[in-house]
Enzyme design. Structure first.
Site, PDB file in Angstrom:
ATOM      1  N   HIS A 260       3.287   1.858   0.443  1.00 45.83           N
ATOM      2  CA  HIS A 260       2.892   1.537   1.818  1.00 45.83           C
ATOM      3  C   HIS A 260       4.122   1.199   2.680  1.00 45.83           C
ATOM      4  O   HIS A 260       4.343   1.807   3.729  1.00 45.83           O
ATOM      5  CB  HIS A 260       1.920   0.350   1.784  1.00 45.83           C
ATOM      6  CG  HIS A 260       1.440  -0.099   3.134  1.00 45.83           C
ATOM      7  ND1 HIS A 260       0.201   0.208   3.613  1.00 45.83           N
ATOM      8  CD2 HIS A 260       2.033  -0.837   4.110  1.00 45.83           C
ATOM      9  CE1 HIS A 260       0.041  -0.305   4.831  1.00 45.83           C
ATOM     10  NE2 HIS A 260       1.145  -0.950   5.155  1.00 45.83           N
ATOM     11  N   GLU A 261       4.933   0.269   2.205  1.00 41.70           N
ATOM     12  CA  GLU A 261       6.096  -0.144   3.008  1.00 41.70           C
ATOM     13  C   GLU A 261       7.091   1.011   3.140  1.00 41.70           C
ATOM     14  O   GLU A 261       7.721   1.174   4.186  1.00 41.70           O
ATOM     15  CB  GLU A 261       6.770  -1.383   2.405  1.00 41.70           C
ATOM     16  CG  GLU A 261       5.884  -2.639   2.355  1.00 41.70           C
ATOM     17  CD  GLU A 261       5.236  -3.033   3.690  1.00 41.70           C
ATOM     18  OE1 GLU A 261       5.837  -2.759   4.752  1.00 41.70           O
ATOM     19  OE2 GLU A 261       4.121  -3.612   3.662  1.00 41.70           O
ATOM     20  N   HIS A 264       6.168   3.091   6.032  1.00 40.34           N
ATOM     21  CA  HIS A 264       6.706   2.524   7.280  1.00 40.34           C
ATOM     22  C   HIS A 264       8.204   2.836   7.406  1.00 40.34           C
ATOM     23  O   HIS A 264       8.698   3.200   8.465  1.00 40.34           O
ATOM     24  CB  HIS A 264       6.542   1.000   7.293  1.00 40.34           C
ATOM     25  CG  HIS A 264       5.144   0.512   7.576  1.00 40.34           C
ATOM     26  ND1 HIS A 264       4.473   0.837   8.726  1.00 40.34           N
ATOM     27  CD2 HIS A 264       4.311  -0.303   6.871  1.00 40.34           C
ATOM     28  CE1 HIS A 264       3.273   0.239   8.716  1.00 40.34           C
ATOM     29  NE2 HIS A 264       3.151  -0.443   7.597  1.00 40.34           N
TER      30      HIS A 264
END
Ligand code: ZN
Length: 496
Positions: A260-261, A264
């Site tokens: 997820h990170e 980003h």
């Protein structure tokens, strides 16, 4: 005029550079700062915030924007820069500095009160602080002056979106999700998570996660991975830092958190190097940012082709731990769908319902249709209506999230928008790359990165999110791609 353009860009870039320093101080606080340093850090942050505010409200900035707009004839990039700079400038000058300071103070106190209230499971302790934050938030929205106060708040996180548009989208989403959830819960053949709760040493989790994020295309020479209590991504372009946390008895937390990170981070690393310091060269909106992280985490990271490639690697990363578990069982285990109380632990299907609940409640609070005193009861009623369960305590209910205490009202919707934008982008990517699944099975995750780089990242904020969505996918934001993705995937897993 060329002089004015240069002067304008110089001023904008200075604000950007200062914002990066703010982020770095925040990263440091969350990752390495000694505990006793908090008070000094608060002073440093306040000093810097003052400098940024004076740069943002600089009268010369207002004049430059007005002059350049009046002159006309700009290229597309400069037009977008002026639009973005004007929004930031006019917001900054409309809100009286005393109100900014008072709201910041109220939020700081509310966060402390929220932590204590959550710990003690005592909503009454938090209530007066929430009321104060709401009051100052209403004043802030009134100063900005949009006809609907919620829109003024939303503009900070998701420019181009309105409460009315959100209501329409979320009611369609809810109408699609609730029957889907019913079918999932009624299914006979349910997957279980037990295999994910075996012992997975943190060091091996880190090694495996780093391999995955490197394969995704995360540039380790332009970023780093650290540990923090709450995972986050910080920085832009050539210095993008992600954090994670490890639970040795639950594989999902660090693994999907890192993917997820890294989603980003790839966005930030993928911005246009020539424009990333300009107002329209930065990431588009929080919703678009979240589309990147969730696309990677769920649509790629929880997909069958991904695990066809990575499951054997995972098995060898944890020798002996998963020898008796086949890839199908593992795939099903990372896609368990079950109504639960805590948003951050929710699955792909129920997560959106957690967000719609928060959106409806914060909207009612802001519009004075709901009193803070009645919030816990309203929360329980909506949980029952949406998910069929009720939190036994406020700690597992209305007190679970930090957002409202931090004054972040209008922020929650961006999480669900991320899911919707992500599914719609993925649908288009599949059309452009017809053999995507075969390439994912071969471990070619860079195909996804390259597509996102080309169609999303490089544009930065040149277009507002709704316009970007239309440009990339050929149609306005719709709930259909997300709903049909979820229906197909979960229908297949749960057998209906
Ligand atoms: Zn995120």
């Amino acid at each position: 005029m060329a002089d004015k353009v240069n002067r304008f860009r110089e001023k904008c870039r200075l604000v950007h550079d200062l914002a990066e320093v703010q982020q770095l101080l925040d990263w440091d606080q969350q990752v390495v700062m000694p505990r006793k340093g908090a008070e000094q850090r608060g002073l440093q942050q306040a000093a810097l915030a003052g400098v940024v505010h004076s740069k943002l409200t600089d009268p010369e900035m207002g004049e430059l924007i007005a002059d350049l707009k009046a002159a006309g004839g700009q290229d597309e990039d400069l037009k977008a820069d002026l639009r973005e700079a004007e929004r930031a400038w006019s917001r900054a000058v409309k809100i009286p500095p005393e109100l900014v300071a008072e709201r910041a103070k109220a939020c700081a106190m509310a966060q402390v009160a929220w932590e204590e209230a959550k710990e003690a499971d005592d909503f009454a302790r938090f209530r007066p602080h929430l009321e104060r934050v709401l009051e100052l938030t209403r004043e802030t929205a009134a100063a900005i002056g949009t006809p609907n106060p919620y829109d003024a708040l939303l503009e900070d996180y998701e420019p181009g979106m309105s409460e009315e548009a959100l209501k329409a989208v979320f009611s369609q989403l809810r109408e699609g999700l609730i029957p889907l959830l019913d079918r999932i819960q009624g299914a006979a053949n349910k997957p279980a998570q037990e295999v994910l709760k075996r012992h997975f040493p943190a060091q091996a989790q880190e090694r495996f996660g780093l391999q995955v994020v490197a394969d995704m295309g995360f540039d380790g020479a332009a970023g780093r991975l650290d540990r923090s209590a709450h995972p986050f991504t910080s920085g832009t372009l050539a210095d993008v830092r992600i954090t994670t946390r490890y639970d040795e008895h639950f594989l999902n937390m660090a693994l999907f958190g890192m993917i997820h990170e890294a989603g980003h981070a790839l966005y930030e690393q993928g911005l246009d190097p020539k424009r990333f310091r300009d107002p329209s060269g930065q990431a588009c909106s929080l919703g678009i940012h979240e589309s990147q992280s969730r696309l990677w985490e769920n649509l790629i990271g929880r997909s069958r082709p991904f695990w066809a490639c990575y499951y054997p690697k995972l098995q060898s990363a944890f020798p002996g731990v998963l020898d008796d578990v086949d890839v199908e069982t593992f795939y099903r285990s990372v896609n368990v769908c079950e109504p639960s109380l805590i948003r951050v632990e929710a699955d792909e299907v129920t997560y959106n319902l957690h967000i719609i609940l928060r959106f409806e409640l914060e909207s009612a609070l802001l519009h004075r249709q709901l009193e803070a005193a009645d919030l816990p009861e309203a929360w329980r009623a909506k949980m029952k209506a949406f998910l069929g369960i009720e939190p036994p305590t406020d700690r597992e209910g209305v007190l679970q999230d930090i957002h409202w205490s931090a004054g972040l009202i209008g922020y929650f919707p961006t999480y669900a928008l991320g899911n919707l934008f992500g599914a719609q982008f993925m649908e288009t990517m599949r059309r452009d790359v017809p053999d995507l699944d075969r390439r994912l099975e071969a471990g070619e995750l860079r195909v996804v990165k390259r597509w996102l780089n080309e169609y999303i990242h490089v544009h930065g904020r040149r277009y507002l999110a709704p316009e970007l969505c239309e440009k990339v996918t050929g149609r306005p934001l719709s709930v259909q791609p997300a709903l049909s993705y979820l229906q197909t995937k979960y229908g297949e897993i749960y057998g209906f």
